[in-house]
Write a protein that holds these residues in place. Structure first.
Motif, short mmCIF file in Angstrom:
data_model
loop_
_atom_site.label_atom_id
_atom_site.label_comp_id
_atom_site.label_asym_id
_atom_site.label_seq_id
_atom_site.Cartn_x
_atom_site.Cartn_y
_atom_site.Cartn_z
N UNK A 335 -5.47 8.20 -0.20
CA UNK A 335 -4.45 7.34 -0.80
C UNK A 335 -3.52 8.11 -1.73
N UNK A 336 -3.87 9.37 -2.04
CA UNK A 336 -2.97 10.20 -2.82
C UNK A 336 -3.27 10.31 -4.30
N UNK A 337 -4.47 9.91 -4.73
CA UNK A 337 -4.79 10.02 -6.16
C UNK A 337 -6.25 10.42 -6.36
N UNK A 338 -6.53 11.67 -6.10
CA UNK A 338 -7.87 12.20 -6.32
C UNK A 338 -8.00 12.59 -7.78
N UNK A 339 -8.96 12.01 -8.52
CA UNK A 339 -9.10 12.32 -9.95
C UNK A 339 -9.28 13.81 -10.19
N UNK A 340 -8.61 14.31 -11.22
CA UNK A 340 -8.65 15.71 -11.62
C UNK A 340 -8.03 16.64 -10.59
N UNK A 341 -7.21 16.08 -9.71
CA UNK A 341 -6.52 16.91 -8.70
C UNK A 341 -5.12 16.37 -8.43
N UNK A 351 4.72 4.62 -8.55
CA UNK A 351 5.75 3.73 -8.03
C UNK A 351 5.64 3.53 -6.53
N UNK A 352 6.77 3.54 -5.87
CA UNK A 352 6.81 3.32 -4.43
C UNK A 352 6.14 4.44 -3.63
N UNK A 353 5.94 5.58 -4.28
CA UNK A 353 5.28 6.69 -3.60
C UNK A 353 3.84 6.38 -3.23
N UNK A 354 3.26 5.34 -3.87
CA UNK A 354 1.88 4.98 -3.55
C UNK A 354 1.77 4.28 -2.19
N UNK A 355 2.87 3.78 -1.69
CA UNK A 355 2.80 2.92 -0.50
C UNK A 355 3.47 3.59 0.71
N UNK A 356 2.72 3.63 1.81
CA UNK A 356 3.25 4.08 3.09
C UNK A 356 2.47 3.37 4.18
N UNK A 357 2.85 3.56 5.43
CA UNK A 357 2.10 2.93 6.53
C UNK A 357 0.64 3.38 6.50
N UNK A 358 0.44 4.68 6.28
CA UNK A 358 -0.93 5.22 6.30
C UNK A 358 -1.75 4.71 5.13
N UNK A 359 -1.17 4.68 3.92
CA UNK A 359 -1.95 4.25 2.76
C UNK A 359 -2.21 2.75 2.80
N UNK A 360 -1.29 1.98 3.35
CA UNK A 360 -1.53 0.54 3.48
C UNK A 360 -2.70 0.27 4.42
N UNK A 413 1.13 -9.28 -2.85
CA UNK A 413 0.95 -9.59 -4.27
C UNK A 413 -0.19 -8.78 -4.88
N UNK A 414 -1.23 -8.53 -4.09
CA UNK A 414 -2.39 -7.81 -4.63
C UNK A 414 -2.11 -6.32 -4.82
N UNK A 415 -1.07 -5.81 -4.18
CA UNK A 415 -0.72 -4.41 -4.36
C UNK A 415 0.00 -4.18 -5.69
N UNK A 416 0.33 -5.28 -6.36
CA UNK A 416 1.01 -5.18 -7.66
C UNK A 416 0.01 -5.36 -8.79
N UNK A 417 0.11 -4.53 -9.81
CA UNK A 417 -0.82 -4.59 -10.93
C UNK A 417 -0.47 -5.73 -11.87
#
Length: 417
Positions: A335-341, A351-360, A413-417
Motif C-alpha cells: 500500500x506504500x507505507x511500510x513503517x520505518x521505511x 493525499x491522493x498518492x495513497x490511492x491507485x487501482x492496485x492499492x484499492x 467514504x471509508x477511505x476518508x479519515x
C-alpha cells in the motif's frame, strides 16, 4: 489562535476525534468519550503514559541475523499501534517519524531504531526545540543523513540541508551559505558503535572535539562560534519554523490542504507558547477547523490509518501468530507505507498518492479478511464511518454483520479519515 469549536459533542463528533487521534475506536469508546465531553476527552488523550502493549512478541534482541533486528522493530511498532494502550501516542510518533525521517535503507540496527521511536514518543508533546535537538543527536539520524561523516575541513552538508529544508524553516527561508555554515557547526557530531556482536548492536552519540570546526560561522543572519546545538536551536526557533511545522500538524490531523488562515493562526499559538507541542496540538483538537465539514470529508486515510484503524475499531485481539503480523507488514508495503521505511528523507507525501487501482484492490482484500471477524451489527455504521446514515442502514439491514462491514469498508467514504 484557532477558533475553538463551540458545537455539540455528540457521538459522531466523538467518533471523528477518535478516528483522527487514535486511528479508530469501537463504539464503546465512542460512547465513553461522548459522556466525558470534548475537553476532558482531549485532556485524557494528551495525558498519555509510556506503558506499552503486553506480550509484544517482536523484540529486536531476538534476531539471529543483524538484518532481522530492524524488521523485528518494524513488527514491534505495528503490534504496538494495533494493540497498545496508547494509540494517540503512537499516532504522534508516526507524525514525527514522517517529519524527522530515518529509514531502514541506511539504519539497519533494531536497537537504534527502537531508541529513535522511544525518543519520538518521549518528546512528542514537549518543546519542539528539545525534540529537534534530541532527534538531531540520535544515532539513527546521524547515520541516515551522514553527519557521522561530517568533519572539519571536509564538511558533509546532508544533515545541515535537511535540517533547514525539511525539519525547520522550509524552502525559501535559508541560503546555500546557511547550509554550508551549519554543516561546519555540526562537524564532530558522530557516533560510536556499541554492543557489537550482541543483540544490542547499535551506536551512541559522540562529540569528536578534534573533528569540530571552531571557527566563526554566520547562520540565519547571526555570527558567532556556533556549535551543533546552537544551529539546531536557532533553526528550530525561527518564525518560519512555526509556520512550516504548523502546516504539517494540520495536514496530519485536519486536512490534506489546510487553509493559510488556519496555518497562520496555529503558528501564532506556536510562537506565543515558544513551540510547546502540547499547547499547539491541544488547540488543533479543540478547534472549529478540526470538526469542520471540510476536515471530515477531504483527508484520505494513509495505509497505516486504514489497517490499524480498522483492526482497532473491530477490536481484533492479539494473535499468537507471527506470520499474521508479517503479512500485515507486507500489506502495508504494497500500500506504500511500510513503517520505518519512507521512500526518502521527505517522507510520505500522502493525499491522493495513497490511492491507485492496485492499492484499492489491496484495501478491498484486507477488508474482506477483517470483515469475517465482525458479528455484531450494532453501531457498525457509526464506528466505521463515523456517522449514521439511515438510508444506507436501511439498504443493508438484512445483510449479516460481516457483509455489511465489508461493504462499508470498501466504500469511498471509508477511505476518508
Amino acid at each position: 489562535m484557532l477558533k475553538p469549536y463551540q458545537g455539540a459533542f455528540d457521538q459522531e463528533k466523538a467518533a471523528h476525534l477518535l478516528r483522527r487521534a487514535c486511528w479508530g475506536a469501537p463504539l464503546s469508546e465512542v460512547k465513553e468519550a461522548t459522556q466525558k465531553g470534548l475537553a476532558q476527552t482531549v485532556e485524557d488523550l494528551l495525558d498519555f503514559r509510556m506503558n506499552m502493549a503486553q506480550n509484544n512478541p517482536f523484540d529486536y534482541r531476538d534476531a539471529i541475523k543483524p538484518g532481522r533486528g530492524f524488521q523485528l522493530t518494524q513488527l514491534n511498532w505495528l503490534f504496538e499501534m494495533i494493540h497498545g494502550p496508547q494509540p494517540f501516542r503512537e499516532n504522534l510518533a508516526l507524525m514525527w517519524h514522517n517529519h524527522f525521517v530515518v529509514g531502514t535503507d541506511k539504519v539497519k540496527s533494531g536497537s537504534a531504531l527502537m531508541g529513535y521511536l522511544d525518543t519520538l514518543r518521549k518528546h512528542a508533546l514537549g518543546n519542539f526545540t528539545d525534540l529537534a535537538l534530541a532527534i538531531s543527536k540520535h544515532p539513527s539520524m546521524l547515520r541516515y543523513l551522514d553527519n557521522d561523516q561530517n568533519v572539519k575541513g571536509k564538511p558533509n552538508e546532508n544533515f545541515s540541508r535537511e535540517l533547514l529544508e525539511l525539519f525547520t524553516v522550509g524552502i525559501g527561508h535559508y541560503t546555500e551559505k546557511d547550509i554550508q555554515e551549519g554543516a561546519r557547526a555540526l562537524t564532530g557530531w558522530t557516533l560510536k558503535r556499541v554492543g557489537k556482536g550482541t543483540p544490542e548492536d547499535g551506536a551512541e552519540f559522540v562529540f569528536a572535539k578534534n573533528k569540530h570546526d571552531t571557527g566563526s560561522k554566520t547562520y540565519l543572519g547571526k555570527t558567532g562560534n556556533f556549535s551543533g546545538e546552537d544551529i539546531v536551536q536557532m533553526a528550530a526557533g525561527q518564525p518560519a519554523t512555526a509556520l512550516f511545522v504548523s502546516r504539517k500538524i494540520l495536514r496530519h490531523f485536519v486536512s490534506d490542504s489546510p487553509t493559510d488562515a488556519d496555518v497562520k493562526a496555529l503558528a501564532e499559538t506556536w510562537q506565543n507558547s515558544k513551540g510547546d507541542l502540547r499547547t499547539v496540538i491541544r488547540e488543533v483538537l479543540l478547534s472549529e477547523a478540526f470538526f469542520s465539514q471540510h476536515a471530515q470529508e477531504t483527508r484520505i486515510k494513509s495505509p497505516i490509518e486504514f489497517i490499524v484503524g480498522t483492526l482497532r475499531t473491530a477490536q481484533i485481539k492479539p494473535l499468537d501468530n507471527d506470520k499474521y503480523y508479517e503479512g500485515l507488514l507486507k500489506t502495508l508495503a504494497r500500500l506504500g507505507q511500510l513503517p520505518l521505511a519512507p521512500p526518502d528523507v521527505s517522507g510520505w507525501s500522502g493525499g491522493r498518492n495513497w490511492i491507485s487501482d492496485a492499492t484499492l484492490l489491496t484495501r478491498m482484500k484486507f477488508a474482506a479478511q477483517v470483515s469475517k471477524n465482525i458479528k455484531n451489527k450494532k453501531g457498525l455504521h457509526l464506528s466505521l464511518l463515523g456517522k449514521e446514515n439511515a438510508s444506507i442502514e436501511n439498504l443493508l439491514k438484512d445483510l449479516p454483520a460481516e457483509k455489511q462491514a465489508y461493504l462499508l469498508m470498501v466504500s469511498p467514504e471509508y477511505q476518508l479519515a
